[in-house]
Design a protein around this motif. Structure first.
Motif, mmCIF file in Angstrom:
data_model
loop_
_atom_site.group_PDB
_atom_site.id
_atom_site.type_symbol
_atom_site.label_atom_id
_atom_site.label_comp_id
_atom_site.label_asym_id
_atom_site.label_seq_id
_atom_site.Cartn_x
_atom_site.Cartn_y
_atom_site.Cartn_z
ATOM 1 N N ARG A 29 -13.690 -12.720 13.684
ATOM 2 C CA ARG A 29 -13.717 -11.537 14.558
ATOM 3 C C ARG A 29 -12.326 -10.929 14.697
ATOM 4 N N SER A 30 -11.318 -11.778 14.929
ATOM 5 C CA SER A 30 -9.984 -11.209 15.109
ATOM 6 C C SER A 30 -9.509 -10.565 13.811
ATOM 7 N N ALA A 31 -9.897 -11.158 12.671
ATOM 8 C CA ALA A 31 -9.517 -10.548 11.399
ATOM 9 C C ALA A 31 -10.194 -9.190 11.246
ATOM 10 N N CYS A 32 -11.485 -9.129 11.618
ATOM 11 C CA CYS A 32 -12.205 -7.855 11.509
ATOM 12 C C CYS A 32 -11.589 -6.799 12.423
ATOM 13 N N ARG A 33 -11.156 -7.237 13.605
ATOM 14 C CA ARG A 33 -10.594 -6.257 14.538
ATOM 15 C C ARG A 33 -9.242 -5.756 14.084
ATOM 16 N N SER A 34 -8.562 -6.497 13.217
ATOM 17 C CA SER A 34 -7.269 -5.983 12.762
ATOM 18 C C SER A 34 -7.398 -5.159 11.484
ATOM 19 N N ILE A 35 -8.630 -4.997 10.988
ATOM 20 C CA ILE A 35 -8.803 -4.207 9.759
ATOM 21 C C ILE A 35 -8.285 -2.764 9.903
ATOM 22 N N PRO A 36 -8.587 -2.048 11.001
ATOM 23 C CA PRO A 36 -8.053 -0.685 11.101
ATOM 24 C C PRO A 36 -6.528 -0.628 11.034
ATOM 25 N N THR A 37 -5.841 -1.586 11.700
ATOM 26 C CA THR A 37 -4.382 -1.636 11.621
ATOM 27 C C THR A 37 -3.927 -1.863 10.185
ATOM 28 N N ILE A 38 -4.602 -2.810 9.528
ATOM 29 C CA ILE A 38 -4.203 -3.149 8.159
ATOM 30 C C ILE A 38 -4.378 -1.948 7.250
ATOM 31 N N ASP A 40 -4.262 1.035 8.057
ATOM 32 C CA ASP A 40 -3.260 2.024 8.431
ATOM 33 C C ASP A 40 -1.897 1.695 7.816
ATOM 34 N N ILE A 41 -1.442 0.444 8.008
ATOM 35 C CA ILE A 41 -0.069 0.162 7.579
ATOM 36 C C ILE A 41 0.043 0.042 6.064
ATOM 37 N N TYR A 42 -1.026 -0.354 5.386
ATOM 38 C CA TYR A 42 -0.936 -0.434 3.923
ATOM 39 C C TYR A 42 -1.535 0.795 3.245
ATOM 40 N N ASN A 43 -1.924 1.777 4.035
ATOM 41 C CA ASN A 43 -2.406 3.036 3.483
ATOM 42 C C ASN A 43 -3.583 2.819 2.527
ATOM 43 N N LEU A 44 -4.618 2.137 3.001
ATOM 44 C CA LEU A 44 -5.711 1.726 2.125
ATOM 45 C C LEU A 44 -6.924 2.649 2.198
ATOM 46 N N ASP A 45 -6.813 3.737 2.959
ATOM 47 C CA ASP A 45 -8.014 4.535 3.204
ATOM 48 C C ASP A 45 -8.638 5.097 1.942
ATOM 49 N N ASP A 46 -7.805 5.358 0.909
ATOM 50 C CA ASP A 46 -8.383 5.973 -0.287
ATOM 51 C C ASP A 46 -8.874 4.952 -1.302
ATOM 52 N N VAL A 48 -10.394 1.662 -0.235
ATOM 53 C CA VAL A 48 -11.367 0.688 0.267
ATOM 54 C C VAL A 48 -11.889 1.149 1.618
ATOM 55 N N THR A 49 -13.103 0.699 1.962
ATOM 56 C CA THR A 49 -13.660 1.006 3.276
ATOM 57 C C THR A 49 -13.560 -0.238 4.160
ATOM 58 N N PRO A 50 -13.598 -0.054 5.494
ATOM 59 C CA PRO A 50 -13.549 -1.225 6.383
ATOM 60 C C PRO A 50 -14.642 -2.238 6.085
ATOM 61 N N SER A 51 -15.844 -1.771 5.715
ATOM 62 C CA SER A 51 -16.925 -2.731 5.485
ATOM 63 C C SER A 51 -16.666 -3.559 4.230
ATOM 64 N N GLN A 52 -16.009 -2.950 3.224
ATOM 65 C CA GLN A 52 -15.665 -3.736 2.034
ATOM 66 C C GLN A 52 -14.656 -4.820 2.371
ATOM 67 N N VAL A 102 -9.032 -6.277 -2.360
ATOM 68 C CA VAL A 102 -9.817 -5.107 -2.749
ATOM 69 C C VAL A 102 -10.400 -5.323 -4.133
ATOM 70 N N VAL A 103 -9.531 -5.612 -5.099
ATOM 71 C CA VAL A 103 -10.025 -5.882 -6.446
ATOM 72 C C VAL A 103 -10.677 -7.262 -6.478
ATOM 73 N N GLY A 104 -10.039 -8.225 -5.803
ATOM 74 C CA GLY A 104 -10.635 -9.544 -5.652
ATOM 75 C C GLY A 104 -10.533 -10.382 -6.913
ATOM 76 N N SER A 105 -11.354 -11.439 -6.953
ATOM 77 C CA SER A 105 -11.249 -12.364 -8.067
ATOM 78 C C SER A 105 -11.896 -11.819 -9.337
ATOM 79 N N GLY A 106 -12.645 -10.713 -9.200
ATOM 80 C CA GLY A 106 -13.259 -10.138 -10.390
ATOM 81 C C GLY A 106 -12.236 -9.605 -11.367
ATOM 82 N N GLY A 107 -11.132 -9.074 -10.862
ATOM 83 C CA GLY A 107 -10.080 -8.565 -11.730
ATOM 84 C C GLY A 107 -10.370 -7.158 -12.212
ATOM 85 N N LEU A 108 -9.294 -6.420 -12.481
ATOM 86 C CA LEU A 108 -9.462 -5.049 -12.953
ATOM 87 C C LEU A 108 -9.900 -5.017 -14.403
ATOM 88 N N VAL A 109 -9.348 -5.923 -15.214
ATOM 89 C CA VAL A 109 -9.631 -5.909 -16.644
ATOM 90 C C VAL A 109 -10.599 -7.034 -16.951
#
Lengths: 132, 126
Positions: A29-38, A40-46, A48-52, A102-109
């Motif tokens: 829960r605390s991790a989920c609640r800090s998602i908006p801050t994260i 914001d500070i890492y500029n991830l809006d373009d 990934v989405t919060p649900s991802q 965001v990319v996760g263990s699947g990898g880009l390539v």
């Protein structure tokens, strides 16, 4: 380093599996609640989405769902809290977050070629990702 | 000393007599109708809208089959989710309705109907 240590408090050991379980949910829960801050500070809006990101945190927790020893769960929980603190304190950079969560263990390539199927698992993991 | 300061200040202060202060005029009634900084009242959402938005959140959850979602489904019994998914859905609802549900309440929410009920009774839901 010191500011990380200051913010991470070691809780007493969980007495039972049930207590450890509740602590994991509290941490989630605390991790989920800090998602908006994260985001914001890492500029991830373009990228990934919060649900991802929520699903990514849940999958990290679910990776260890077979563990039944409360001490081991406490240890993993400590590492999770430490990681979350590092992320929220901006001790990481944008590509760490994107690569790990965001990319996760699947990898880009994705290498689907047939040429190195007989290679060692070590090499395959090496090609695949930095993050385990 | 204080009285000298007081008279000095009073000499320079002019309070404009504004029309907005007339009690019987139309401007007063305009002010009393629109309480723009108030957190109560007008922005409360209807139960239909809550049901619709809760179901949308649950349907958009990747592990859920959207055709099974109804206002009275139980997350773990009917939708085949585990307890972590349950917490994840409650977190998604928190984000959707801009709430912060306390941990003890959040533990109790395990079905769509309870979630709808909780959000409907929450004064800050929006």
């Amino acid at each position: 380093m010191s500011f990380t240590l200051r913010s991470v408090k070691v809780a007493p050991n969980s007495a039972s599996l049930e207590e450890a379980r509740i602590r994991v949910f509290d941490f989630f829960r605390s991790a989920c609640r800090s998602i908006p801050t994260i985001m914001d500070i890492y500029n991830l809006d373009d990228v990934v989405t919060p649900s991802q990101l929520r699903a990514s945190i849940a999958s990290q927790i679910r990776k260890n769902c077979h563990i039944t020893n409360p001490k081991v769960i406490d240890m993993l929980l400590f590492k999770g809290i430490e990681e979350l603190n590092n992320v929220v304190e901006h001790a990481k950079q944008r590509h760490h977050i994107i690569g790990q969560y965001v990319v996760g263990s699947g990898g880009l390539v994705q290498d689907v070629g047939t040429k190195d199927q007989a290679n060692s698992n070590f090499l395959k993991n090496f090609y695949e990702t930095n993050y385990f | 000393m204080a009285s000298a300061l007081r008279s000095a200040v009073l000499r320079h202060i002019r309070v404009p007599v504004a029309e907005t202060l007339t009690l019987n005029g139309s401007k007063w009634s305009l002010i009393s109708n629109v309480r723009s900084m108030s957190s109560h009242g007008d922005d409360h959402i209807t139960k239909e809208e809550i049901i619709h938005r809760v179901l949308d959140v649950v349907k958009s959850f990747p592990k859920v089959d959207p055709s099974k979602v109804a206002p009275d489904v139980h997350f773990q019994k009917d939708l085949g989710l585990d307890s972590l998914d349950n917490v994840e859905i409650v977190m998604a609802l928190e984000e959707e309705f801009k709430l912060e549900i306390p941990d003890k309440e959040a533990d109790k929410i395990d079905s769509c109907s309870l979630a709808i009920e909780y959000i409907h009774n929450h004064p800050m839901a929006s």
